[in-house]
Design an enzyme around this catalytic site. Structure first.
Site, PDB file in Angstrom:
ATOM      1  N   PRO A  70       0.898  -0.734   0.347  1.00 60.53           N
ATOM      2  CA  PRO A  70       0.421   0.653  -0.102  1.00 60.53           C
ATOM      3  C   PRO A  70       0.969   1.397   0.405  1.00 60.53           C
ATOM      4  O   PRO A  70       1.674   1.255   0.753  1.00 60.53           O
ATOM      5  CB  PRO A  70      -0.751  -0.043   1.539  1.00 60.53           C
ATOM      6  CG  PRO A  70      -0.064  -0.588   2.356  1.00 60.53           C
ATOM      7  CD  PRO A  70       0.446  -1.386   1.507  1.00 60.53           C
ATOM      8  N   ARG A  88      -0.658   5.047  -1.200  1.00 66.06           N
ATOM      9  CA  ARG A  88      -1.686   6.008  -1.365  1.00 66.06           C
ATOM     10  C   ARG A  88      -2.659   5.880   0.427  1.00 66.06           C
ATOM     11  O   ARG A  88      -2.560   6.797   1.012  1.00 66.06           O
ATOM     12  CB  ARG A  88      -2.542   5.937  -2.329  1.00 66.06           C
ATOM     13  CG  ARG A  88      -2.865   7.192  -2.512  1.00 66.06           C
ATOM     14  CD  ARG A  88      -4.933   7.601  -3.828  1.00 66.06           C
ATOM     15  NE  ARG A  88      -4.026   6.815  -5.406  1.00 66.06           N
ATOM     16  CZ  ARG A  88      -3.474   7.955  -5.486  1.00 66.06           C
ATOM     17  NH1 ARG A  88      -3.094   9.205  -5.467  1.00 66.06           N
ATOM     18  NH2 ARG A  88      -3.141   7.031  -7.056  1.00 66.06           N
ATOM     19  N   TYR A 140       2.118  10.926  -3.654  1.00 68.48           N
ATOM     20  CA  TYR A 140       1.843  11.450  -4.982  1.00 68.48           C
ATOM     21  C   TYR A 140       2.044  13.001  -4.821  1.00 68.48           C
ATOM     22  O   TYR A 140       1.311  13.961  -5.957  1.00 68.48           O
ATOM     23  CB  TYR A 140       1.368  11.332  -5.682  1.00 68.48           C
ATOM     24  CG  TYR A 140       1.186   9.214  -5.825  1.00 68.48           C
ATOM     25  CD1 TYR A 140       2.897   8.404  -6.281  1.00 68.48           C
ATOM     26  CD2 TYR A 140       0.092   9.033  -5.424  1.00 68.48           C
ATOM     27  CE1 TYR A 140       2.729   7.436  -5.750  1.00 68.48           C
ATOM     28  CE2 TYR A 140       0.043   7.003  -5.223  1.00 68.48           C
ATOM     29  CZ  TYR A 140       1.202   6.653  -5.652  1.00 68.48           C
ATOM     30  OH  TYR A 140       1.034   5.002  -5.198  1.00 68.48           O
ATOM     31  N   CYS A 162       3.833  29.592 -15.777  1.00 67.98           N
ATOM     32  CA  CYS A 162       3.003  29.854 -17.355  1.00 67.98           C
ATOM     33  C   CYS A 162       2.690  29.153 -17.525  1.00 67.98           C
ATOM     34  O   CYS A 162       3.046  28.033 -18.184  1.00 67.98           O
ATOM     35  CB  CYS A 162       4.436  30.627 -17.490  1.00 67.98           C
ATOM     36  SG  CYS A 162       5.618  32.006 -16.791  1.00 67.98           S
TER      37      CYS A 162
END
Ligand SMILES: *Cc1c(COP(=O)(O)O)cnc(C)c1O
Length: 422
Positions: free
Chosen positions: A274, A276, A373, A344
């Site tokens: 695992p 996340r 992440y 930008c």
């Protein structure tokens, strides 16, 4: 109490006001909660209690050394996908015997390093890697314990960019070709096939794809054992989702119940990877308002964090919750705004049409569910230093990755001799 909560109208991480951290460290800054990391790791340990299980935290979700050390102290192993991550995990104190080396393309240097360190298992997902491992292991006088990652051809029901278990994805060995590859592995000197691995994608919110993939793994495992290939381990990957917005992912306990049901009575050790689910809700990104801009049709809130700090919205159109650092009151008037960074690129947008309170320069916003992440995908685009990272534990906190100075950023570059004169 959740690790990130309002107390005296200010958003806190555990017992620390986020504003205190921002004042001392500057913004943008990632803030992680030790309690949240521990609780999410323990939810795995508890759900699988009684089974022979190694929970190998997927380092790529958040590779902070402090986070790795914290999880190692809880008993976690690590799932790494590069020589760099392998070094981080070892440096943090994860024993090599609890490290899985995954990845679709590993270099010879990386494989050699992994074998010298004695990792628990190398997850192979391309035939040529077995031959490379055999050569390297034989030359080093070592044995490469390998699991072969199969592609079970199931639809994980997640977004295309993070789905990995369909036949069309680059990951794994086709189910029908796997048995032949196990036989090949068995025949190679220096290589010992020990297990089957599977990882079908990320941010998965349904149990059905898991159940389907697990059944295929069990069938293959039993077939191969019956053939005399001495497998002992099943690596079921990661991928369990979290709530960013209104997703309702299964509990770890419900996921574990599927594992227990599908593999009932099977003699095997299990590995989980695992990422996340352990890191995602354990961190936030704190940013400061630079200014607002009202166009004919839209309110823009411009903050000092940008896509170089947290790329998920730009990369996947991902949703992240956003809270003001100062608690809103019932009288607060919320109006829709686009929350954007200074880079930008039009994709440098954290949220579109999001209700936000009135804001002034230097007010702070907190982008939630940023523990996975987030910082790991940061870069220095637009000459922006990477955000600092802070770990909180109760009423203690510490910088665990400092923001580089501009001098350090410049120092990594050099001019060729023919341009030095100019
Ligand atoms: C990315 C990855 C994981 C972790 O995925 P999460 O969705 O973060 O749980 C586990 N195993 C492998 C092989 C991966 O590539």
């Amino acid at each position: 109490m959740t690790p990130f909560h309002y107390q005296n109208h200010r958003l806190h991480a555990e017992d620390i006001p986020l504003a205190d951290i921002a004042r001392k460290v500057g913004t943008p800054v990632y803030v992680y909660s030790s309690a949240a990391f521990q609780a999410s790791y323990r939810s795995y340990a508890d759900a699988f209690a009684g089974l022979p299980v190694t929970v190998c935290y997927a380092v790529k979700a958040n590779d902070s050394l402090a986070v790795l050390r914290l999880l190692a102290a809880e008993g976690a192993g690590a799932d790494v996908v590069s020589g760099g991550e392998l070094r981080y995990a070892l440096a943090a104190g994860v024993p090599a015997g609890r490290i899985v080396f995954s990845g679709v393309g590993k270099t010879r240097d990386e494989l050699e390093f992994a074998l010298l360190e004695g990792v628990m298992q190398v997850n192979v997902e391309v035939a040529s890697e077995l031959d490379a491992l055999s050569e390297i292991a034989t030359a080093l006088g070592r044995t490469a314990h390998v699991a072969i990652r199969i592609n079970p051809d199931v639809d994980a029901g997640t977004i295309a960019q993070i789905s990995t278990g369909k036949a069309e994805n680059k990951f794994g060995i086709a189910y029908d070709e796997a048995a032949a590859l196990f036989r090949h592995a068995q025949s190679l000197p220096g290589v010992e096939p020990v297990g089957i691995a599977v990882h079908i994608g990320s941010q998965i919110t349904k149990l059905t794809p898991y159940r389907d993939a697990f059944h295929r793994v069990r069938t293959l495992y039993e077939d191969l054992k019956a053939e005399g290939i001495p497998l002992q381990r099943i690596d079921l990957g990661g991928g369990l989702g979290i709530t960013y917005r209104d997703e309702e992912p299964p509990s770890v306990a419900a996921y574990a119940a599927v594992v227990r049901e599908v593999f009932h009575g099977l003699d095997a050790q299990f590995v989980f990877e695992p990422g996340r689910r352990i890191a995602g809700l354990s961190g936030v990104l704190v940013t400061k308002v630079i200014t607002e801009k009202q166009t004919a049709t839209k309110r823009f809130v411009i903050v000092d964090a940008a896509m170089n700090d947290l790329i998920r919205p730009a990369l996947y159109d991902a949703y992240h919750p956003i809270q003001p650092e100062t608690a809103p009151t019932p009288e607060t008037v919320w109006t829709e705004a686009d929350l954007v960074g200074p880079i930008c690129e039009s994709t440098d947008t954290f949220a579109k049409g999001r209700p936000l309170p009135p804001l002034q320069a230097d007010d702070m916003l907190v982008i939630g569910a940023a523990g996975a992440y987030g910082a790991v995908m940061a870069c220095e685009y637009n000459g922006r230093p990477r955000a600092a990272e802070v770990l909180v534990r109760g009423s203690d906190w510490a910088v665990v990755r400092r923001r580089p100075t501009y001098e350090e950023m410049l120092a990594a570059q050099s001019l060729p001799p023919w341009l030095e004169e100019a």
